[in-house]
Design a protein around this motif. Structure first.
Motif, PDB file in Angstrom:
ATOM      1  N   LYS A 262       0.830  -1.211   0.000  1.00 49.65           N
ATOM      2  CA  LYS A 262       0.000   0.000   0.000  1.00 49.65           C
ATOM      3  C   LYS A 262       0.863   1.259   0.000  1.00 49.65           C
ATOM      4  O   LYS A 262       0.523   2.247  -0.654  1.00 49.65           O
ATOM      5  CB  LYS A 262      -0.959  -0.009   1.179  1.00 49.65           C
ATOM      6  CG  LYS A 262      -2.065  -1.020   0.985  1.00 49.65           C
ATOM      7  CD  LYS A 262      -3.012  -1.053   2.153  1.00 49.65           C
ATOM      8  CE  LYS A 262      -4.059  -2.127   1.921  1.00 49.65           C
ATOM      9  NZ  LYS A 262      -5.021  -2.227   2.987  1.00 49.65           N
TER      10      LYS A 262
ATOM     11  N   LEU B 132       0.913   5.826  -7.278  1.00 45.47           N
ATOM     12  CA  LEU B 132      -0.363   6.407  -7.645  1.00 45.47           C
ATOM     13  C   LEU B 132      -0.301   7.931  -7.664  1.00 45.47           C
ATOM     14  O   LEU B 132      -0.738   8.564  -8.631  1.00 45.47           O
ATOM     15  CB  LEU B 132      -1.430   5.925  -6.666  1.00 45.47           C
ATOM     16  CG  LEU B 132      -2.860   6.245  -7.035  1.00 45.47           C
ATOM     17  CD1 LEU B 132      -3.621   4.937  -7.182  1.00 45.47           C
ATOM     18  CD2 LEU B 132      -3.507   7.053  -5.949  1.00 45.47           C
TER      19      LEU B 132
ATOM     20  N   VAL C 164      -4.039  -0.911  -8.155  1.00 47.41           N
ATOM     21  CA  VAL C 164      -4.945  -0.939  -7.005  1.00 47.41           C
ATOM     22  C   VAL C 164      -5.271  -2.376  -6.610  1.00 47.41           C
ATOM     23  O   VAL C 164      -5.314  -2.708  -5.423  1.00 47.41           O
ATOM     24  CB  VAL C 164      -6.222  -0.126  -7.314  1.00 47.41           C
ATOM     25  CG1 VAL C 164      -7.258  -0.284  -6.217  1.00 47.41           C
ATOM     26  CG2 VAL C 164      -5.877   1.343  -7.520  1.00 47.41           C
TER      27      VAL C 164
ATOM     28  N   GLN D  80      -4.378  -4.277  -2.966  1.00 49.21           N
ATOM     29  CA  GLN D  80      -5.416  -4.854  -2.122  1.00 49.21           C
ATOM     30  C   GLN D  80      -5.253  -6.347  -1.865  1.00 49.21           C
ATOM     31  O   GLN D  80      -6.047  -6.922  -1.127  1.00 49.21           O
ATOM     32  CB  GLN D  80      -6.789  -4.600  -2.758  1.00 49.21           C
ATOM     33  CG  GLN D  80      -7.145  -3.134  -2.838  1.00 49.21           C
ATOM     34  CD  GLN D  80      -7.189  -2.485  -1.476  1.00 49.21           C
ATOM     35  OE1 GLN D  80      -7.651  -3.076  -0.505  1.00 49.21           O
ATOM     36  NE2 GLN D  80      -6.676  -1.267  -1.384  1.00 49.21           N
TER      37      GLN D  80
END
Length: 71
Positions: free
Chosen positions: A7, A14, A60, A64
């Motif tokens: 993350k 990102l 993404v 996750q």
């Protein structure tokens, strides 16, 4: 790799991608749509504002993924 590390890396990628993408979209929009009508500019920026999601979907999904158990 832990979920927390994924993350963190994903967040950095990102934010960098969105920053560069926004600069490119503004440059392309201002150059191509210099004499365009208002609705054309509006349409371009709406599409460009949503299109950044598509290339980032794999990132993404990767962010996750759950941690793999250590045996």
């Amino acid at each position: 790799m832990t979920s927390r590390a994924r993350k963190l890396i994903g967040l950095i990628v990102l934010v960098a991608f969105i920053f560069v993408y926004a600069l490119i979209a503004m440059a392309v929009g201002s150059r191509l749509l210099e004499d365009a009508a208002g609705w054309q500019r509006f349409s371009f920026y709406i599409i460009a504002g949503i299109a950044w999601v598509i290339p980032l979907l794999p990132l993404v999904r990767w962010m996750q993924k759950p941690d793999t158990p250590i045996n």
